[in-house]
Design a protein around this motif. Structure first.
Motif, PDB file in Angstrom:
ATOM      1  N   VAL A 114      21.889  26.100 107.391  1.00 17.03           N
ATOM      2  CA  VAL A 114      23.169  25.393 107.288  1.00 17.03           C
ATOM      3  C   VAL A 114      23.035  23.977 107.843  1.00 17.03           C
ATOM      4  O   VAL A 114      23.515  23.013 107.239  1.00 17.03           O
ATOM      5  CB  VAL A 114      24.281  26.170 108.016  1.00 17.03           C
ATOM      6  CG1 VAL A 114      25.544  25.332 108.161  1.00 17.03           C
ATOM      7  CG2 VAL A 114      24.584  27.475 107.279  1.00 17.03           C
ATOM      8  N   SER A 117      21.217  21.781 105.467  1.00 18.19           N
ATOM      9  CA  SER A 117      22.060  21.535 104.296  1.00 18.19           C
ATOM     10  C   SER A 117      23.116  20.474 104.563  1.00 18.19           C
ATOM     11  O   SER A 117      23.555  19.788 103.640  1.00 18.19           O
ATOM     12  CB  SER A 117      22.752  22.829 103.866  1.00 18.19           C
ATOM     13  OG  SER A 117      21.794  23.787 103.478  1.00 18.19           O
ATOM     14  N   GLU A 118      23.521  20.326 105.827  1.00 22.95           N
ATOM     15  CA  GLU A 118      24.629  19.435 106.164  1.00 22.95           C
ATOM     16  C   GLU A 118      24.216  18.135 106.859  1.00 22.95           C
ATOM     17  O   GLU A 118      25.065  17.463 107.443  1.00 22.95           O
ATOM     18  CB  GLU A 118      25.630  20.192 107.035  1.00 22.95           C
ATOM     19  CG  GLU A 118      26.279  21.357 106.296  1.00 22.95           C
ATOM     20  CD  GLU A 118      27.241  22.151 107.146  1.00 22.95           C
ATOM     21  OE1 GLU A 118      27.219  22.012 108.396  1.00 22.95           O
ATOM     22  OE2 GLU A 118      28.022  22.918 106.564  1.00 22.95           O
TER      23      GLU A 118
END
Length: 136
Positions: A114, A117-118
């Motif tokens: 995550v 991804s961010e």
């Protein structure tokens, strides 16, 4: 004191080293150290171009930094997926046979995935990126 730039195969400055110990030894073929003592404008991420008789360095554009970050993001996510394919601890968690260490590793893996991804949501992106450290 001399200043050296580590230039990766992609012609990007990835490290600056100030030392009085001389030029660091070149190791693998995908980077080299270049003496940049006296170069007025150089920094991490700068583009390096060799044209006889020497190197020139240019500050990357915002779009170039975004493109570099996207390439690295994809590379890190691919490495994470490859690791998971070879270490299916998430299946052990799903079927209830994972050890506490495997459960913790699965959670750390998901948090890493995550976070990678961010990266584009970080406040100073693409000029400063704090890349997460892989738990595997």
């Amino acid at each position: 004191m001399a200043l050296y730039a580590k230039i990766e195969f992609s012609n990007v400055v990835t490290q600056l080293l100030e030392t009085d110990q001389g030029k660091p030894a070149d190791s693998p073929p995908w980077f080299q150290w270049v003496d940049v003592t006296g170069v007025a404008d150089i920094g991490l991420g700068y583009r390096a171009t060799y044209m006889y008789p020497g190197w020139t360095f240019t500050k990357p554009t915002e779009q170039a930094l975004r493109n570099d970050a996207e390439g690295k993001r994809i590379q890190l996510l691919n490495a994470a997926v490859t690791w998971l394919l070879n270490n299916p601890v998430h299946y052990k968690v799903d079927i209830g046979v994972a050890s506490p260490a495997e459960e913790a590793l699965t959670l750390a893996y998901k948090q890493y995935f995550v976070a990678v991804s961010e990266v584009a949501q970080q406040p100073d992106f693409p000029f400063t990126i704090n890349w997460p450290v892989a738990p595997f």
